[in-house]
Design a protein around this motif. Structure first.
Motif, PDB file in Angstrom:
ATOM      1  N   LYS A 249       0.846  -1.181   0.000  1.00 58.84           N
ATOM      2  CA  LYS A 249       0.000   0.000   0.000  1.00 58.84           C
ATOM      3  C   LYS A 249       0.892   1.245   0.000  1.00 58.84           C
ATOM      4  O   LYS A 249       1.824   1.362   0.804  1.00 58.84           O
ATOM      5  CB  LYS A 249      -0.903  -0.012   1.228  1.00 58.84           C
ATOM      6  N   ILE A 250       0.587   2.175  -0.916  1.00 59.76           N
ATOM      7  CA  ILE A 250       1.386   3.388  -1.079  1.00 59.76           C
ATOM      8  C   ILE A 250       0.467   4.598  -1.041  1.00 59.76           C
ATOM      9  O   ILE A 250      -0.591   4.606  -1.675  1.00 59.76           O
ATOM     10  CB  ILE A 250       2.150   3.392  -2.427  1.00 59.76           C
ATOM     11  N   VAL A 251       0.870   5.628  -0.291  1.00 56.62           N
ATOM     12  CA  VAL A 251       0.147   6.893  -0.301  1.00 56.62           C
ATOM     13  C   VAL A 251       0.896   7.843  -1.235  1.00 56.62           C
ATOM     14  O   VAL A 251       2.085   8.113  -1.043  1.00 56.62           O
ATOM     15  CB  VAL A 251       0.029   7.514   1.102  1.00 56.62           C
ATOM     16  N   LEU A 252       0.186   8.325  -2.249  1.00 55.92           N
ATOM     17  CA  LEU A 252       0.792   9.176  -3.269  1.00 55.92           C
ATOM     18  C   LEU A 252       0.321  10.617  -3.112  1.00 55.92           C
ATOM     19  O   LEU A 252      -0.883  10.886  -3.014  1.00 55.92           O
ATOM     20  CB  LEU A 252       0.395   8.667  -4.661  1.00 55.92           C
ATOM     21  N   ALA A 253       1.275  11.552  -3.089  1.00 51.95           N
ATOM     22  CA  ALA A 253       0.934  12.977  -3.142  1.00 51.95           C
ATOM     23  C   ALA A 253       0.483  13.262  -4.567  1.00 51.95           C
ATOM     24  O   ALA A 253       1.280  13.261  -5.502  1.00 51.95           O
ATOM     25  CB  ALA A 253       2.150  13.826  -2.779  1.00 51.95           C
ATOM     26  N   TYR A 254      -0.803  13.512  -4.724  1.00 57.74           N
ATOM     27  CA  TYR A 254      -1.422  13.520  -6.048  1.00 57.74           C
ATOM     28  C   TYR A 254      -2.026  14.884  -6.373  1.00 57.74           C
ATOM     29  O   TYR A 254      -2.863  15.393  -5.628  1.00 57.74           O
ATOM     30  CB  TYR A 254      -2.524  12.447  -6.086  1.00 57.74           C
ATOM     31  N   SER A 255      -1.593  15.460  -7.490  1.00 53.29           N
ATOM     32  CA  SER A 255      -2.114  16.765  -7.905  1.00 53.29           C
ATOM     33  C   SER A 255      -3.098  16.657  -9.050  1.00 53.29           C
ATOM     34  O   SER A 255      -3.879  17.589  -9.290  1.00 53.29           O
ATOM     35  CB  SER A 255      -0.957  17.675  -8.326  1.00 53.29           C
TER      36      SER A 255
ATOM     37  N   LEU B   7      -7.966  17.135   1.189  1.00 52.37           N
ATOM     38  CA  LEU B   7      -8.091  17.835   2.464  1.00 52.37           C
ATOM     39  C   LEU B   7      -7.927  19.338   2.281  1.00 52.37           C
ATOM     40  O   LEU B   7      -7.001  19.793   1.598  1.00 52.37           O
ATOM     41  CB  LEU B   7      -7.029  17.331   3.450  1.00 52.37           C
ATOM     42  N   ASP B   8      -8.800  20.100   2.905  1.00 49.07           N
ATOM     43  CA  ASP B   8      -8.714  21.554   2.858  1.00 49.07           C
ATOM     44  C   ASP B   8      -7.687  22.020   3.887  1.00 49.07           C
ATOM     45  O   ASP B   8      -7.951  22.054   5.091  1.00 49.07           O
ATOM     46  CB  ASP B   8     -10.085  22.165   3.157  1.00 49.07           C
ATOM     47  N   LEU B   9      -6.509  22.385   3.406  1.00 35.83           N
ATOM     48  CA  LEU B   9      -5.417  22.803   4.280  1.00 35.83           C
ATOM     49  C   LEU B   9      -5.098  24.288   4.108  1.00 35.83           C
ATOM     50  O   LEU B   9      -4.034  24.746   4.524  1.00 35.83           O
ATOM     51  CB  LEU B   9      -4.160  21.972   3.981  1.00 35.83           C
TER      52      LEU B   9
ATOM     53  N   GLU C 126     -11.035  18.899  -6.223  1.00 35.34           N
ATOM     54  CA  GLU C 126     -12.061  17.873  -6.349  1.00 35.34           C
ATOM     55  C   GLU C 126     -11.911  17.113  -7.667  1.00 35.34           C
ATOM     56  O   GLU C 126     -12.117  15.895  -7.722  1.00 35.34           O
ATOM     57  CB  GLU C 126     -13.452  18.510  -6.255  1.00 35.34           C
ATOM     58  N   GLU C 127     -11.519  17.816  -8.709  1.00 33.84           N
ATOM     59  CA  GLU C 127     -11.280  17.152  -9.991  1.00 33.84           C
ATOM     60  C   GLU C 127     -10.179  16.102  -9.848  1.00 33.84           C
ATOM     61  O   GLU C 127     -10.268  15.003 -10.412  1.00 33.84           O
ATOM     62  CB  GLU C 127     -10.891  18.182 -11.053  1.00 33.84           C
ATOM     63  N   ALA C 128      -9.146  16.439  -9.089  1.00 37.48           N
ATOM     64  CA  ALA C 128      -8.043  15.504  -8.883  1.00 37.48           C
ATOM     65  C   ALA C 128      -8.502  14.279  -8.104  1.00 37.48           C
ATOM     66  O   ALA C 128      -8.123  13.143  -8.422  1.00 37.48           O
ATOM     67  CB  ALA C 128      -6.892  16.196  -8.151  1.00 37.48           C
TER      68      ALA C 128
ATOM     69  N   ALA D 123      -3.760  17.810  -1.434  1.00 36.85           N
ATOM     70  CA  ALA D 123      -3.840  18.886  -0.449  1.00 36.85           C
ATOM     71  C   ALA D 123      -4.449  20.117  -1.100  1.00 36.85           C
ATOM     72  O   ALA D 123      -3.932  20.621  -2.099  1.00 36.85           O
ATOM     73  CB  ALA D 123      -2.454  19.213   0.092  1.00 36.85           C
ATOM     74  N   ASP D 124      -5.551  20.591  -0.543  1.00 33.40           N
ATOM     75  CA  ASP D 124      -6.146  21.833  -1.018  1.00 33.40           C
ATOM     76  C   ASP D 124      -5.453  22.989  -0.318  1.00 33.40           C
ATOM     77  O   ASP D 124      -5.717  23.299   0.837  1.00 33.40           O
ATOM     78  CB  ASP D 124      -7.650  21.854  -0.717  1.00 33.40           C
ATOM     79  N   ILE D 125      -4.537  23.623  -1.050  1.00 33.94           N
ATOM     80  CA  ILE D 125      -3.833  24.783  -0.512  1.00 33.94           C
ATOM     81  C   ILE D 125      -4.092  26.010  -1.387  1.00 33.94           C
ATOM     82  O   ILE D 125      -3.283  26.926  -1.440  1.00 33.94           O
ATOM     83  CB  ILE D 125      -2.320  24.516  -0.358  1.00 33.94           C
ATOM     84  N   GLY D 126      -5.240  25.931  -2.086  1.00 36.69           N
ATOM     85  CA  GLY D 126      -5.662  27.098  -2.850  1.00 36.69           C
ATOM     86  C   GLY D 126      -5.702  26.920  -4.345  1.00 36.69           C
ATOM     87  O   GLY D 126      -5.763  27.914  -5.081  1.00 36.69           O
TER      88      GLY D 126
END
Length: 397
Positions: free
Chosen positions: A2-8, A59-61, A42-44, A33-36
Motif C-alpha cells: 500500500k502506497i500513499v501518493l501525493a497527487y495533484s 483535504l482543505d489545508l 475535487e477534480e483531482a 492537499a487543497d492549498i488554494g
C-alpha cells in the motif's frame, strides 16, 4: 503493498499513479492537499479514483497553510536570491507532513511523490518525511522509471486513457497554491524566451491593468496581517483578498534563473500578487517599529532562513531556532501600511503604528527636538579616526 501518493492530478502524478499499480502491484491511496488550487482539488480526487486509486483524500489545508507556514515565513522577511517569495518551497513541508500522517493512519508501507530527480521538491518532500518518520519508505518514480521526459509521458497517458493538462504544444508545468503560481519546464527552459501569452492565471498583464491608482491599507498586529482596507480577515481569506487586489493590478510577476539545491541553475516564472503586497506592507510597518540594529541583523539572517526553506529544511532545528528569533522581532510589528498600486508597481505612501519609534520633533529640520547638532562633530571624528590614521600611514597617489 500500500502506497500513499501525493497527487495533484497533473501530468506527472497521473502517470505515476498508474505506474505504481503496474510496476509495484500496489494499492494506491491518493492524497490531494487543497492549498488554494481551486476546483482542481475535487477534480483531482475524482480523477485519482478513475485512474485506479483504491481511495482518494482531498483535504482543505488552506488555513493551516497560510497561518502555520506562509505567515511564519513572512515574519522572517525571507527572499531567496533577492527575488523569490518561496511559494512552492513553503507548501512542500505541509503536504509531506500530511502525507506521512495518512500513511501511518492507513497502514501504508510507503509514500510516493511526483518530484523529478533533478529538482528541489524531491529534497523538500523527503527531508520532511524523514524528519517526521525516520523509517518511512519513499518511492520517487522519476528516479526509477524508463521515461526520459514529458513527451513520452504524454504518450503513455494517451495509451492508458489518462487525461492530462499538459500537451506537446504547451508542455510547461504549473504549480498553484494560495501564495503563488509557478511555471517551469518545456518552452520556459530557454532563459531568453519570453513566457507565452496567456500563461499567467492570477495576474492581469500590467499593460492591460486599470490605468488608475488603487490605494490599499494592510494592518498588522504582532507581526501578522489581520485586516485589508479595514476589514478583519482570517489568514487564508486575507491572502486570497490580496491576491485579488494585486492580481487585477498586474502585481507580483517575476522571471528568474535560480540556483537549485541539487546544483544546477533553473529558470522559473512566478506570480505572487498577494505575497508581494504583504512583503511591501510589512517592510513599511517594520521601518517604524523595529530598532535599526535589530532590523539589520534580522535582514542578515533572513537570507539564511530563505535558503533553509528553499532547500527543504523546514522541520530542521536551525530553522526552528531562527523562527524563534524572527517571531520575537515581529512582536513589535503592529501598525498599518498604505500602498499605491499601478500597473505592476507597488509604492509605499504611508505607514503608522502605536509602537512607532519615529520621532518627528527629533528628525525635523524645523525643530530642535532635544538634539544638539554640535554633538555630530565628535561622532564623525571618532568614526573617521581609523580612516585618518590609515590615510596618514598609507598615503594614496
Amino acid at each position: 503493498m500500500k502506497i500513499v501518493l501525493a497527487y495533484s492530478g497533473g501530468l506527472d502524478t497521473s502517470i505515476i499513479l498508474k505506474w505504481l499499480i503496474e510496476h509495484y502491484g500496489a494499492e494506491v491511496i491518493a492524497f490531494t492537499a487543497d492549498i488554494g488550487q481551486g476546483e482542481e482539488v475535487e477534480e483531482a480526487r475524482v480523477k485519482a479514483l478513475r485512474t485506479g486509486a483504491i481511495k482518494a483524500q482531498a483535504l482543505d489545508l488552506r488555513e493551516e497553510f497560510v497561518r502555520d507556514f506562509v505567515f511564519p515565513m513572512f515574519r522572517s522577511g525571507a527572499l531567496y536570491e533577492g527575488y523569490y517569495l518561496l511559494g512552492t518551497s513553503i507548501a512542500r513541508p505541509l503536504i509531506a507532513k500530511h502525507l506521512v500522517r495518512i500513511a501511518q493512519e492507513e497502514g501504508a508501507e510507503a509514500i510516493a511523490h511526483g518530484a523529478t530527480g533533478k529538482g528541489n521538491d524531491q529534497v523538500r518532500f523527503e527531508l520532511t518525511a524523514y524528519s517526521l518518520k525516520p523509517d518511512i519508505r519513499v518511492i520517487a518514480p522519476w528516479r526509477e522509471w524508463e521515461f526520459v521526459g514529458r513527451p513520452e509521458m504524454i504518450e503513455y497517458a494517451a495509451k492508458h486513457g489518462i487525461p492530462v493538462p499538459a500537451t506537446l504544444e504547451k508542455p510547461y508545468s504549473v504549480d498553484a497554491n494560495l501564495l503563488h503560481n509557478s511555471f517551469e519546464g518545456g518552452v520556459l527552459e530557454d532563459p531568453w524566451a519570453e513566457p507565452p501569452e496567456g500563461m499567467f492565471r492570477l495576474t492581469t498583464d500590467p499593460h492591460m491593468a486599470p490605468d488608475r491608482y488603487e490605494y490599499l491599507e494592510v494592518e498588522f498586529v504582532g507581526g501578522n496581517p489581520v485586516a485589508v482596507n479595514g476589514e478583519k480577515l482570517a489568514p487564508a481569506a486575507l491572502l486570497a483578498k490580496l491576491n485579488e487586489i494585486g492580481g487585477r493590478n498586474g502585481i507580483g510577476r517575476i522571471d528568474l534563473v535560480e540556483n537549485r539545491f541539487v546544483g544546477m541553475k533553473s529558470r522559473g516564472v512566478y506570480e505572487t500578487p498577494g505575497g508581494t503586497l504583504l512583503y511591501h506592507a510589512r517592510r513599511a510597518v517594520e521601518s517604524l517599529t523595529v530598532d535599526r540594529e535589530v532590523l539589520h541583523q534580522r535582514d542578515g539572517l533572513a537570507s539564511k532562513y530563505a535558503e533553509l526553506v528553499y532547500n527543504g529544511f523546514w522541520f530542521a532545528p536551525e530553522r526552528e531556532a531562527l523562527q524563534s528569533y524572527f517571531d520575537h522581532v515581529a512582536q513589535t510589528v503592529t501598525g498599518t501600511a498604505r500602498l499605491k498600486l499601478y500597473r505592476g508597481s507597488v509604492i509605499t505612501v504611508g505607514r503608522k503604528s502605536p509602537l512607532s519609534l519615529y520621532d518627528k520633533s527629533l528628525v525635523s529640520f524645523d525643530e530642535k527636538g532635544g538634539y544638539n547638532q554640535a554633538d555630530a562633530d565628535g561622532f564623525i571624528k571618532l568614526n573617521s579616526l581609523r580612516l585618518r590614521v590609515r590615510a596618514k600611514a598609507q598615503p594614496k597617489d
